[in-house]
Scaffold this active site. Structure first.
Site, PDB file in Angstrom:
ATOM      1  N   CYS A  56       0.775  -1.384  -0.030  1.00  0.00           N
ATOM      2  CA  CYS A  56       0.047  -0.142  -0.028  1.00  0.00           C
ATOM      3  C   CYS A  56       0.902   1.195   0.095  1.00  0.00           C
ATOM      4  O   CYS A  56       2.123   1.192   0.217  1.00  0.00           O
ATOM      5  CB  CYS A  56      -0.928   0.049   1.179  1.00  0.00           C
ATOM      6  SG  CYS A  56      -2.016  -1.319   1.530  1.00  0.00           S
ATOM      7  N   CYS A  60      -2.752   4.931   3.083  1.00  0.00           N
ATOM      8  CA  CYS A  60      -4.003   3.733   2.764  1.00  0.00           C
ATOM      9  C   CYS A  60      -4.963   3.850   4.089  1.00  0.00           C
ATOM     10  O   CYS A  60      -4.599   3.891   5.016  1.00  0.00           O
ATOM     11  CB  CYS A  60      -3.286   2.336   2.599  1.00  0.00           C
ATOM     12  SG  CYS A  60      -4.756   1.332   2.430  1.00  0.00           S
ATOM     13  N   CYS A  87      -2.792  -2.933  -3.520  1.00  0.00           N
ATOM     14  CA  CYS A  87      -3.885  -2.804  -2.494  1.00  0.00           C
ATOM     15  C   CYS A  87      -4.968  -2.423  -3.486  1.00  0.00           C
ATOM     16  O   CYS A  87      -4.723  -1.166  -4.273  1.00  0.00           O
ATOM     17  CB  CYS A  87      -3.702  -1.763  -1.333  1.00  0.00           C
ATOM     18  SG  CYS A  87      -5.167  -1.450  -0.759  1.00  0.00           S
ATOM     19  N   CYS A  90      -6.108   1.690  -2.256  1.00  0.00           N
ATOM     20  CA  CYS A  90      -5.293   2.900  -2.418  1.00  0.00           C
ATOM     21  C   CYS A  90      -4.843   2.919  -3.641  1.00  0.00           C
ATOM     22  O   CYS A  90      -3.972   4.034  -4.181  1.00  0.00           O
ATOM     23  CB  CYS A  90      -4.303   2.872  -1.167  1.00  0.00           C
ATOM     24  SG  CYS A  90      -2.932   1.622  -1.225  1.00  0.00           S
TER      25      CYS A  90
END
Length: 379
Positions: A56, A60, A87, A90
Site C-alpha cells: 500500500c 492507505c 492494494c 489505495c
C-alpha cells in the site's frame, strides 16, 4: 492587502510539506508515517502487510496493520518482487513519484502541456486518454492541485509567458509562444498576469523593490521583508545568512535591500502575531500583505487565520471549512507555500491523525509555536 496577484515577480517556492527527497526513510520514520496515514510520504516508500499479501501507500485508509506484519519497500516493483500484490483500495501503483501526483493527474498535465496552441485539447478528450470521466478528472485536479483543469491551464499559460519574458524573448514572440491568440489578450489582463506591463516585466521587474530586516525571537531568527504595499515574506530560521539566501531565491528578479529602520513597525506587528499578542487576520491594518496566491490558496490562508491560537485543524477539516471536502492534499500544498510565517498561521494545520507533518521552518519549531500558544491560552 493585495490578493491573488502582486506587484512582485512570482516567487519560486518549493512546498516543504510535499517535497520528495531521494533518500529512503528509515523504518521508524516509515512506520510513524503509516500510523499517521501521512500523504506527504506517498511515493517515498511503499509498505506491505504479510497477513493480507498486499502492499500500500503510506496514506492507505485500510485497517491499520500490526508492526510485526509490515515491511517497507522503495518501489512498487520491489514489493511485487517480494510476492505482494497492489492494494485495491489505495492503488499504490497509481502514483507519480517525481510529480507528487496520481498518475492520471500527472498524465493529464503532460497532455495539456504538450499542446501549446491557443485552443488546448478538451477536458473530455484528455480525461478519455487517462481513463477517467471528465467529472472524475476535474475532482482529482481540485483534490491534488487545488484548482480546476481550466484554471490550471490558465496558470500554465501565464507561467510560459512570464518565463519567455525572463529569458529575453520579445513581447510579441512570448505572446504567441505561450499560446495566446493575440497581444490584446495579454495587455487586457497584464496586471493579473504579471503585476505590471509586459515590457516592464521583461526588464526583470523594474520597480519591484523589497526591504528586509532580521531580528531575534523566541523561535529563532525572523526575517521580515516588505514592499511599499505590504509584507512580502516572514521567514523563520537559525541563520541570517540562510534566511537572506532564501529571500533572494524566492524573489530572484526583485531589488532587495536591507533596511532595518524602515521596517520597525512591520517587525513589531509580525512579532505580535508570533507571540499571540494580536490575532491573525489577512486584512490587519498593521500587517498589510503583498503576497502572491491563487484564489484557492487565499481561501485556505483565510481559514488558517480563523483557527484560534493554540488549537489545530487537520487538512481535511480545513478543506471542509472552505467548501472543498475532498481537497485535503491541496490544502496541505497551500499551507506549504505560505510566505508569511505567523501572520498566516499554517503551523495550526496538522495531519489526519493530528500529527505535526512537514513545516517549512521545521517541525520542532512548529511544535514549540503550538505549545507556547497553548501555554499562553491557559494562563
Amino acid at each position: 492587502m493585495t490578493q491573488q496577484f502582486s506587484s512582485l515577480p512570482t516567487p519560486t517556492v518549493a512546498p516543504a510539506s510535499f517535497s520528495l527527497p531521494g533518500t529512503f526513510p528509515d523504518p521508524d520514520t516509515c512506520w510513524h508515517a503509516v500510523q499517521r496515514r501521512d500523504r506527504s510520504y506517498n511515493g517515498r516508500f511503499w509498505f506491505s502487510v504479510k497477513t493480507t499479501g498486499v502492499y500500500c501507500l503510506p496514506s492507505c485508509a485500510a485497517r491499520p496493520p500490526l508492526r510485526r506484519n509490515v515491511s517497507f519497500f522503495a518501489s512498487p516493483e520491489a514489493a511485487e518482487a517480494a510476492g505482494f500484490r497492489p492494494c485495491k483500495r489505495c492503488k499504490p501503483r497509481d502514483w507519480q513519484v517525481e510529480a507528487g501526483l496520481s498518475k492520471p493527474v500527472a498524465k493529464a498535465c503532460a497532455l495539456f502541456q504538450a499542446d501549446t496552441g491557443d485552443t488546448p485539447p478538451s477536458l473530455a478528450e484528455v480525461a478519455r486518454k487517462v481513463g477517467l470521466s471528465a467529472t472524475a478528472l476535474s475532482k482529482r485536479f481540485i483534490a491534488e492541485l487545488g484548482v480546476s483543469p481550466r484554471d490550471w491551464l490558465v496558470a500554465k499559460k501565464r507561467e510560459r509567458f512570464r518565463k519567455a519574458l525572463r529569458d529575453g524573448e520579445k513581447v510579441s514572440e512570448a505572446v504567441y509562444g505561450a499560446g495566446y491568440g493575440s497581444p490584446s489578450r495579454v495587455y487586457e489582463s497584464s496586471d493579473k498576469v504579471l503585476g505590471m506591463t509586459p515590457a516592464t516585466y521583461a526588464k526583470g521587474g523594474a520597480g519591484a523593490h523589497i526591504d528586509y530586516t532580521t531580528v531575534d525571537s523566541d523561535y529563532g531568527r525572523v526575517l521580515v521583508a516588505a514592499t511599499q504595499k505590504g509584507v512580502a515574506a516572514v521567514f523563520l530560521g537559525d541563520s541570517d545568512r540562510k534566511l537572506e539566501q532564501d529571500l533572494r531565491h524566492d524573489f530572484p528578479a526583485a531589488d532587495i535591500t536591507r533596511n532595518d529602520a524602515a521596517l520597525e513597525d512591520r517587525v513589531t506587528a509580525v512579532l505580535s502575531r508570533l507571540y499571540g499578542r494580536k490575532p491573525s487576520a489577512l486584512d490587519a491594518s498593521d500587517v498589510p500583505l503583498d503576497i502572491i496566491g491563487t484564489a484557492f490558496q487565499w481561501k485556505v490562508w483565510k481559514a488558517l487565520t480563523d483557527i484560534p491560537a493554540g488549537e489545530t485543524r487537520t487538512y481535511g477539516e480545513i478543506a471542509t471549512t472552505i467548501g472543498e471536502p475532498k481537497a485535503a492534499r491541496a490544502v496541505g500544498r497551500a499551507c506549504a507555500t505560505n510566505q508569511a510565517a505567523g501572520v498566516i498561521p499554517c503551523h495550526r494545520a496538522v495531519g489526519a491523525n493530528g500529527g505535526l507533518t512537514g513545516y517549512r521552518w521545521g517541525v520542532a519549531r512548529k511544535e514549540r509555536l503550538l505549545a507556547e500558544e497553548r501555554r499562553r491560552k491557559s494562563t
